[in-house]
Design an enzyme around this catalytic site. Structure first.
Site, short mmCIF file in Angstrom:
data_model
loop_
_atom_site.label_atom_id
_atom_site.label_comp_id
_atom_site.label_asym_id
_atom_site.label_seq_id
_atom_site.Cartn_x
_atom_site.Cartn_y
_atom_site.Cartn_z
N CYS A 266 39.01 -57.88 45.44
CA CYS A 266 40.08 -58.88 45.47
C CYS A 266 40.22 -59.71 44.19
O CYS A 266 41.27 -59.66 43.55
CB CYS A 266 39.90 -59.80 46.66
N LYS A 269 41.49 -57.97 40.81
CA LYS A 269 42.85 -57.41 40.87
C LYS A 269 43.88 -58.51 41.17
O LYS A 269 44.99 -58.47 40.67
CB LYS A 269 42.94 -56.27 41.87
N1 LIG Z 1 38.68 -56.31 51.27
C1 LIG Z 1 38.83 -57.60 51.38
O1 LIG Z 1 37.88 -58.37 51.42
C2 LIG Z 1 40.22 -58.18 51.48
C3 LIG Z 1 40.37 -59.50 51.92
C4 LIG Z 1 41.65 -60.03 52.03
C5 LIG Z 1 42.74 -59.26 51.67
N2 LIG Z 1 42.56 -57.99 51.23
C6 LIG Z 1 43.75 -57.20 50.92
O2 LIG Z 1 44.03 -56.34 52.01
C7 LIG Z 1 44.54 -55.09 51.54
C8 LIG Z 1 43.67 -53.95 52.03
O3 LIG Z 1 42.38 -54.09 51.45
P1 LIG Z 1 41.15 -53.26 51.95
O4 LIG Z 1 39.96 -53.77 51.22
O5 LIG Z 1 41.13 -53.23 53.43
O6 LIG Z 1 41.56 -51.81 51.40
P2 LIG Z 1 40.91 -50.38 51.76
O7 LIG Z 1 41.11 -49.55 50.58
O8 LIG Z 1 39.53 -50.58 52.32
O9 LIG Z 1 41.83 -49.85 52.97
C9 LIG Z 1 43.16 -49.45 52.83
C10 LIG Z 1 43.38 -48.25 53.76
O10 LIG Z 1 44.78 -47.97 53.83
C11 LIG Z 1 44.92 -46.56 53.98
N3 LIG Z 1 46.33 -46.20 53.66
C12 LIG Z 1 46.94 -46.14 52.46
N4 LIG Z 1 48.24 -45.83 52.61
C13 LIG Z 1 48.46 -45.69 53.93
C14 LIG Z 1 49.62 -45.40 54.72
N5 LIG Z 1 50.81 -45.20 54.16
N6 LIG Z 1 49.48 -45.33 56.05
C15 LIG Z 1 48.28 -45.55 56.63
N7 LIG Z 1 47.16 -45.86 55.94
C16 LIG Z 1 47.25 -45.92 54.62
C17 LIG Z 1 43.87 -46.01 53.06
O11 LIG Z 1 43.56 -44.68 53.38
C18 LIG Z 1 42.71 -46.97 53.31
O12 LIG Z 1 41.86 -46.52 54.35
C19 LIG Z 1 44.63 -55.22 50.03
O13 LIG Z 1 45.89 -55.66 49.69
C20 LIG Z 1 43.61 -56.29 49.72
O14 LIG Z 1 43.90 -56.98 48.55
C21 LIG Z 1 41.33 -57.42 51.14
#
Ligand SMILES: NC(=O)c1ccc[n+]([C@@H]2O[C@H](COP(=O)([O-])OP(=O)(O)OC[C@H]3O[C@@H](n4cnc5c(N)ncnc54)[C@H](O)[C@@H]3O)[C@@H](O)[C@H]2O)c1
Length: 439
Positions: A266, A269
């Protein structure tokens, strides 16, 4: 309520599971069949404390399901959470291709009213793009099914994600129509029984709030890292300074720990993306954040600098590395400072034996068959034949090690602590050379 979560990663899986936990009927969709297979077989594809039991409990209760079937997912939920990744594009802006692909799928297949919720971290203006993408798909089908688009950024912390989702400090919902606000209120009511935590804003403010929060936290870290580097040169102890300023309630103790740089999926990026949005969409240079990023990039090499200052040429040297994950209680290696450190050491001709309680499989996936990187089964196992011990993640199990055994096992009794885990006086009194950050 019937809920679909699109994207079953850290955020999607935690959100979906917690929403099932309070009684909702949740379907989690992912395009990665391997993730869905693991989940369907009762495992979880990530490490997150407490999550596996909660997933199992809700699957057993019939409230939590997983699928790769997009049509089934779109049909299922009245509320459609988009929780897919928003990685940095080559120019640092957030890559919205996954968010917009998810939105298009919804527009292509929906047959009744949907609330489409942007849970991914997305730049200001994304909800409008999601809305337009859905409208375009509906227009292609020649239909006019109603829908709302809501921004609901996620503030959970990896390592404490379940607790954060179940007991949030705040729930920010950016929405501009009453029907969506009503549904979001009902959805989140079980998570705020003690007092109201819902902050309803306009859509753009909700989108910006998420970036502002992460940018502020990253700023505190870079600020402390710079002061730590200064303290070191001036002969002050940054730990004492931290306590001296943290006691001021206007400042507080949180996020004032200096170290070898922030990482994770996070902060890096999101700081980049906010700088880019400001420049491109508003013509504004965010000077503070530009410096925050620069300071962090430099800080990720601080341990390499200390190693070189102590040993000179690192060619042929071998180091024990404790901690790989970007922070404790997660296996997330995205932008982890350990990766830069390992790359620096390889570039300087050194080799590494690493230990991390949960992130070694992920590191292996990244570094593949790299012969210069070996793994140990336990912390002490990493020390054999090592010229020094380097610490990059503050896992609890590193906090009180057997210093005598460390001293006996290392070739030289030297510790480079990138997370300020130990009392320098105490460690040095044991005859160990100790290098920390700003102490
Ligand atoms: N990881 C954190 O701590 C955190 C905290 C707050 C916000 N976020 C935000 O949340 C979002 C997700 O982060 P994350 O860490 O969970 O990412 P991640 O990479 O762990 O998970 C994303 C998932 O989405 C799937 N995906 C991609 N395109 C898709 C589609 N069209 N249909 C269905 N599935 C699809 C991928 O295969 C993947 O499993 C990001 O924007 C991130 O900035 C993350």
């Amino acid at each position: 309520m019937k809920i679909t979560v699109v994207g079953t990663g850290y955020v999607g899986l935690v959100s979906g599971t917690c929403l099932a936990e309070v009684g909702n009927d949740v379907l989690c969709l992912d395009v990665d069949p391997e993730k869905i297979r693991i989940l369907e077989e009762g495992g979880i594809p990530i490490y997150e404390p407490g999550l596996q039991e909660m997933v199992r409990r809700n699957v057993a209760a019939g409230r939590l399901h997983f699928t790769t079937d997009i049509e089934r997912a779109v049909q299922h939920g009245t509320i459609q959470f988009i929780a897919v990744g928003t990685p940095p594009d080559e120019d640092g802006s957030a890559d919205l291709q996954y968010v917009l692909a998810a939105a298009r799928n919804i527009g292509r297949l929906m047959t009744d009213y949907k609330v489409i919720v942007d849970k991914s971290t997305v730049p200001v203006g994304t909800a409008a793009k999601v809305k337009a993408a859905v409208a375009e798909e509906l227009a292609k089908r020649g239909i006019d099914t109603p829908y709302s688009v809501v921004s609901n950024p996620e503030f959970l912390k990896e390592g404490a994600a379940v607790e954060d989702f179940m007991r949030p400090d705040r729930i920010v919902v950016g929405a501009e129509d009453e029907q969506a606000i009503h549904l979001m209120r009902a959805l989140y009511a079980p998570f705020q029984r003690n007092h109201e935590r819902l902050i309803i804003t306009d859509v753009k403010s909700a989108e910006l709030t998420k970036y502002a929060a992460n940018a502020m936290l990253a700023t505190r870290i870079s600020f402390m890292n710079e002061l730590a580097n200064l303290a070191e040169v001036l002969g002050a102890d940054i730990e004492m300074v931290r306590q001296g300023i943290g006691s001021d309630p206007r400042i507080g103790y949180h996020f004032l720990y200096p170290g070898c740089g922030y990482g994770g999926s996070c902060f890096p990026k999101d700081v980049k993306a906010l700088i880019k949005t400001a420049a491109d969409d508003a013509g504004i240079t965010l000077k503070v954040l530009t410096a925050v990023e620069e300071a962090n990039d430099a800080q990720k090499h601080i341990l390499t600098g200390k190693l070189k200052a102590r040993f000179g040429d690192l060619k042929g040297k071998h180091f024990a590395l404790w901690g790989l994950a970007f922070k404790p209680n997660t296996d997330d290696m995205r932008d982890a400072p350990s990766r830069e450190l390992i790359a620096d050491l390889f570039a300087a001709g050194a080799t590494v034996t690493a230990y991390d309680p949960v992130a070694m499989h992920e590191t292996q996936r990244i570094f593949r068959d790299e012969p210069r990187l070996k793994y140990a089964e336990n912390p002490m196992g990493a020390l054999d034949n090592a010229d020094a011990l380097v610490i990059a993640t503050e896992w609890k199990e590193f906090r009180s090690p057997d210093f005598e055994a460390i001293k006996q096992t290392l070739k030289n009794p030297v510790i480079f602590d990138g997370r300020n885990l130990y009392d320098p006086k105490f460690v040095r009194s044991l005859g160990i050379e100790y290098f920390a950050i700003g102490r």
